[in-house]
Write a protein that holds these residues in place. Structure first.
Motif, mmCIF file in Angstrom:
data_model
loop_
_atom_site.group_PDB
_atom_site.id
_atom_site.type_symbol
_atom_site.label_atom_id
_atom_site.label_comp_id
_atom_site.label_asym_id
_atom_site.label_seq_id
_atom_site.Cartn_x
_atom_site.Cartn_y
_atom_site.Cartn_z
ATOM 1 N N ALA A 158 0.827 -1.212 0.000
ATOM 2 C CA ALA A 158 0.000 0.000 0.000
ATOM 3 C C ALA A 158 0.859 1.258 0.000
ATOM 4 O O ALA A 158 0.609 2.197 -0.768
ATOM 5 N N ALA A 159 1.880 1.305 0.861
ATOM 6 C CA ALA A 159 2.677 2.528 1.013
ATOM 7 C C ALA A 159 3.447 2.865 -0.260
ATOM 8 O O ALA A 159 3.416 4.012 -0.738
ATOM 9 N N PHE A 160 4.148 1.894 -0.836
ATOM 10 C CA PHE A 160 4.954 2.193 -2.012
ATOM 11 C C PHE A 160 4.088 2.381 -3.256
ATOM 12 O O PHE A 160 4.451 3.162 -4.143
ATOM 13 N N GLY A 161 2.955 1.694 -3.328
ATOM 14 C CA GLY A 161 2.024 1.961 -4.421
ATOM 15 C C GLY A 161 1.494 3.376 -4.350
ATOM 16 O O GLY A 161 1.392 4.078 -5.355
ATOM 17 N N MET A 162 1.181 3.825 -3.131
ATOM 18 C CA MET A 162 0.689 5.188 -2.930
ATOM 19 C C MET A 162 1.757 6.212 -3.295
ATOM 20 O O MET A 162 1.488 7.178 -4.015
ATOM 21 N N PHE A 163 2.993 6.023 -2.802
ATOM 22 C CA PHE A 163 4.069 6.973 -3.110
ATOM 23 C C PHE A 163 4.334 7.041 -4.616
ATOM 24 O O PHE A 163 4.588 8.115 -5.163
ATOM 25 N N TYR A 164 4.281 5.900 -5.289
ATOM 26 C CA TYR A 164 4.521 5.850 -6.734
ATOM 27 C C TYR A 164 3.496 6.702 -7.473
ATOM 28 O O TYR A 164 3.841 7.487 -8.367
ATOM 29 N N ALA A 165 2.215 6.566 -7.106
ATOM 30 C CA ALA A 165 1.164 7.315 -7.799
ATOM 31 C C ALA A 165 1.187 8.791 -7.424
ATOM 32 O O ALA A 165 1.083 9.667 -8.294
ATOM 33 N N LEU A 166 1.339 9.089 -6.136
ATOM 34 C CA LEU A 166 1.256 10.478 -5.698
ATOM 35 C C LEU A 166 2.452 11.308 -6.145
ATOM 36 O O LEU A 166 2.328 12.513 -6.361
ATOM 37 N N ALA A 167 3.620 10.695 -6.279
ATOM 38 C CA ALA A 167 4.780 11.448 -6.762
ATOM 39 C C ALA A 167 4.509 11.987 -8.163
ATOM 40 O O ALA A 167 4.836 13.137 -8.488
ATOM 41 N N GLN A 168 3.885 11.167 -9.017
ATOM 42 C CA GLN A 168 3.539 11.617 -10.361
ATOM 43 C C GLN A 168 2.376 12.609 -10.330
ATOM 44 O O GLN A 168 2.365 13.601 -11.058
ATOM 45 N N TYR A 169 1.399 12.347 -9.492
ATOM 46 C CA TYR A 169 0.246 13.238 -9.380
ATOM 47 C C TYR A 169 0.685 14.649 -8.981
ATOM 48 O O TYR A 169 0.260 15.643 -9.581
ATOM 49 N N LEU A 170 1.543 14.743 -7.985
ATOM 50 C CA LEU A 170 1.955 16.059 -7.499
ATOM 51 C C LEU A 170 2.802 16.806 -8.524
ATOM 52 O O LEU A 170 2.652 18.021 -8.706
ATOM 53 N N GLN A 171 3.689 16.088 -9.219
ATOM 54 C CA GLN A 171 4.587 16.766 -10.147
ATOM 55 C C GLN A 171 3.941 17.038 -11.506
ATOM 56 O O GLN A 171 4.132 18.116 -12.086
#
Length: 510
Positions: free
Chosen positions: A286-299
């Motif tokens: 869950a954590a790394f899947g979330m970080f993977y998606a949100l890093a792209q979402y934010l940038q």
């Protein structure tokens, strides 16, 4: 446990030295976790400076995780037999050498080789940090220390994003390797001051088990890591995962038959040990899947810089750290099964909130969503880690710590693969209408990724604005679907924990 082994494995440490030990060990494990995202953040600058192809970039990122996951179990066993502090110091030296090498050997081939060496060092460091903490505290005082370790391990990837952003703002891409190398050298000196421990009656090293275990985990992780490029149905992916499972079965058969197993696989028959292992895997998925998606979402959707993206996600620590300290008392009050299922249910809620974000969502909505996710991980991570360690004799702390670490790495790889594949498929399906009028080459680039669509939009004249808007909307829809997929996976983990938690305790060998 054999008579006399406790004196060699659990050491009397004054309270002040315990606090120092926790600080040094947490810094070391935070560095190991951060090294994953540090290089991810630096990849565009690194590729520009070295001319690395897309395939080479993938290996520069993935070989670290692959080597770490494959070798962490044998490294933990060596620490149990030869001394955990010695393995930690050696691992930090190897880690420092691997980090420093790209400063002098800056070609794609040597970058991949250096990252493999760094992964070897990380495999030696991770189980040693947790087993040293565990052996330095009496059972009644371990919960808080393990909670701090688990919290640092949980946000280490986020710290890597922030550190990389700071370094890249002021220095070249070489700095993301040189900085960790320097910190590793400092940690070598600090680690010489922490207590050591080992099995008082070490058994022979199970070389066949080490080879089978490393090959099994390595094959499974390799297959999962290739999903992002090849898809779940590709022969190489399916063959690697299937081969890894066959090797895992052979590993189990060997470990059950040998007199001195690398890992007593009967431990997975214990309710707490099995529940902890499942919980750690699910949390990191869950954590790394979330970080993977949100890093792209934010940038790419919100237009944040790499540094700002890392800083924007720090609210996860607001809930994660305090609840990590409260995890052990909650387990004593309600039991491991209840705390695990409740905490993972909170993680599901966090996934749903993150999946509801769109291109127009405000920052408070994001902050609340990651806070909820952090609360779920904060409650469950220390409980799961303690469940794994508390159910083995002190002579096997290193191996138990390695099981905890291996499940984390498998979960992290699985989270990125699951979110990456679902997000990519959903994005391509959603963006197709908006790109239909583009030339074939531009359409292919725009449908391949949001970054590609934004690059095409910047050169497409008046039509570019609508393409960019459609691509951002398609990405957020895909992110929503991928978060729901993660939520389903975590829900399956809740069911597994509920069932496993009813099993009876088994007595491990040794």
């Amino acid at each position: 446990m054999r008579a006399g082994s406790r004196l060699a494995d659990e050491v009397a440490v004054p309270p002040g030295r315990r606090a120092w030990t926790v600080g040094v060990m947490c810094t070391a494990v935070g560095l190991v976790i951060a090294m994953v995202t540090i290089v991810n953040a630096a990849l565009p600058a690194l590729a520009s400076g070295t001319g690395a192809t897309q395939a080479e970039q993938t290996w520069i990122v993935d070989v670290y995780t692959l080597v770490l996951a494959a070798l962490v179990l044998p490294a933990g066993a060596v620490g149990d037999r030869r001394g955990r502090r010695g393995v930690l110091v050696a691992g930090l030296l190897v880690f420092a050498a691997g980090c420093a090498a790209p400063v002098f050997l800056a070609t794609p081939f040597w970058l991949v080789a250096a990252r493999a060496v760094t992964g070897l060092g990380a495999a030696m460091i991770m189980p040693a940090t947790l087993s040293i903490i565990n052996a330095s505290f009496p059972p009644e005082r371990r919960g808080r220390a393990i909670g701090i370790w688990a919290a640092v391990a949980g946000v280490g990837g986020l710290g890597g994003l922030v550190l990389a952003g700071v370094l890249l703002r002021h220095f070249s891409w070489h700095s993301v390797f040189l900085g960790p190398a320097a910190l590793s050298v400092v940690l070598v000196a600090a680690s010489l001051t922490v207590p050591t421990s080992r099995d008082g009656h070490p058994r022979r090293f199970d070389l066949p088990g080490a080879v089978l275990g490393a090959a099994a985990i390595g094959a499974v992780v390799f297959g999962i890591l290739r999903v992002a490029d090849l898809g779940w149905g590709h022969g190489l992916v399916l063959g690697s995962i299937a081969g890894g499972l066959v090797l895992a079965a052979l590993f189990v058969v060997h470990e059950l038959r040998t007199e001195a197993p690398l890992l007593d696989v009967r431990l997975f028959g214990d309710a707490a040990f099995a529940t902890g292992s499942v919980s750690v895997t699910v949390q990191f998925t869950a954590a790394f899947g979330m970080f993977y998606a949100l890093a792209q979402y934010l940038q790419l959707v919100r237009g944040y810089s790499a540094l700002d993206s890392g800083l924007a996600l720090w609210p996860v620590a607001v809930s994660l750290f305090p609840l990590s300290l409260a995890s052990a008392p909650l387990v004593r009050r309600f039991g491991l099964r209840v705390v695990t299922c409740a905490g993972l249910a909170v993680v599901v809620a966090g996934m749903v909130l993150i999946g509801a974000l769109d291109a127009d969502s405000g920052y408070p909505e994001l902050a609340v969503a990651v806070c909820v996710l952090g609360a779920g991980i904060g409650v469950t991570a220390p409980a799961a880690t303690s469940a794994i360690l508390d159910n083995v004799p002190p002579s096997q702390y290193g191996v138990a710590s390695a099981v905890n670490d291996a499940t984390r790495e498998i979960g992290a790889a699985l989270g990125i693969a699951l979110v990456g594949s679902v997000l990519s498929a959903a994005y391509t399906d959603s963006v197709g209408t908006a790109t239909a009028a583009l030339p074939p080459a531009a359409r292919e680039a725009a449908e391949g990724s949001l970054a590609g669509a934004l690059a095409v939009a910047s050169t497409a004249g008046p039509a570019g604005g609508s393409v960019a808007v459609a691509a951002r909307d398609a990405f957020t829809r895909g992110m929503g679907i991928s978060m729901l997929a993660l939520a389903v996976f975590v829900t399956a983990g809740i069911l597994a924990a509920a069932v496993l938690g009813r099993r009876r305790r088994v007595q491990p060998r040794g």
